[in-house]
Scaffold this active site. Sequence first.
Site, short mmCIF file in Angstrom:
data_model
loop_
_atom_site.label_atom_id
_atom_site.label_comp_id
_atom_site.label_asym_id
_atom_site.label_seq_id
_atom_site.Cartn_x
_atom_site.Cartn_y
_atom_site.Cartn_z
N GLY A 68 1.83 3.27 8.63
CA GLY A 68 1.68 2.04 9.42
C GLY A 68 2.95 1.66 10.17
O GLY A 68 2.97 0.70 10.93
N GLY A 93 0.83 -1.20 0.00
CA GLY A 93 0.00 0.00 0.00
C GLY A 93 0.86 1.25 0.00
O GLY A 93 2.10 1.18 -0.09
N ALA A 94 0.22 2.41 0.08
CA ALA A 94 0.95 3.69 0.19
C ALA A 94 0.00 4.71 0.80
O ALA A 94 -1.22 4.51 0.84
CB ALA A 94 1.41 4.16 -1.18
N GLU A 129 9.76 -2.17 4.35
CA GLU A 129 9.08 -2.00 3.05
C GLU A 129 10.05 -1.50 2.00
O GLU A 129 10.01 -1.93 0.85
CB GLU A 129 7.91 -1.03 3.20
CG GLU A 129 6.73 -1.61 3.96
CD GLU A 129 5.62 -0.63 4.21
OE1 GLU A 129 4.48 -1.08 4.43
OE2 GLU A 129 5.85 0.59 4.20
C1 A5P Z 1 2.98 0.77 6.35
O1 A5P Z 1 4.04 1.25 7.05
C2 A5P Z 1 2.64 1.71 5.27
O2 A5P Z 1 3.66 2.08 4.41
C3 A5P Z 1 1.42 1.29 4.49
O3 A5P Z 1 1.75 0.62 3.33
C4 A5P Z 1 0.67 2.53 4.18
O4 A5P Z 1 0.58 3.27 5.37
C5 A5P Z 1 -0.72 2.24 3.62
O5 A5P Z 1 -1.50 1.68 4.61
P1 A5P Z 1 -3.06 1.48 4.43
O6 A5P Z 1 -3.24 0.57 3.27
O7 A5P Z 1 -3.53 0.91 5.73
O8 A5P Z 1 -3.66 2.84 4.19
#
Ligand code: A5P
Length: 221
Positions: A96, A81-82, A102
């Site tokens: 997150g 995700g981002a 990551e």
């Molecule tokens: C985790 O550290 C993050 O990089 C996540 O990939 C990012 O915050 C997206 O999270 P959500 O899909 O919960 O929005």
Amino acid sequence: MDKKRIAAETAVGMIEDGMTVGLGTGSTAYWAIKGVGELVSKGYSLRCVATSVETEELASECGIEVLSMEEVDSIDLTIDGADEVDPRFRLIKGLGGALLREKIVAHSTKVEVIIVDDSKTVERLGGRCPLPVEVLRFGHKQTMRSIEELGCMAKLRGGDTPFITDGGNFIYDCEFAAIEDPEGLELQLNIIPGVVENGLFLGLAHVVIVGTEEGTRVLRK
Ligand code: A5P
């Protein structure tokens, strides 16, 4: 249909039997991990690595065997995700807290697939969310002051009970008015002693899948 879920399911459709797959972290990656679990239960032979302890645990619950990074040479495809995605596929990640692993996984990945809902696409990075910066606990206040000299307000995540990352570090969430030059900012952050990693992911994403009310948009570089 949930926008995050349809983006994740489209990404899972790109996985082929025999691939080495990186599993992302967060509420969008959650759906991708579930989907990978289904592929495994159908008999796909996949070698998977996880971007966080949370993902490792979820993957095990889904019947996915997780390998360590040392056990794989390179990763064919990662689904993650981002928090923000700009038109040049530059990202902010790390709300997150898993940015360090990551980024290590993304860096070893041939095809990095980013899955987001349409609230995450922005014209310019920094407007929607703060930039997470992971710092060593030793001297973290001094590190924070050096980060603030770059033109932001930096807040220790968790405040009095600081959030601890999988790597045992702290995170400062850094509010920049707007990030005009992400590449320049990344260089400036990386030369501050005590900065372990930052949430700017530049030149790492190859495919962005956006979940919308109307279905998914698949954007390729
Ligand atoms: C985790 O550290 C993050 O990089 C996540 O990939 C990012 O915050 C997206 O999270 P959500 O899909 O919960 O929005």
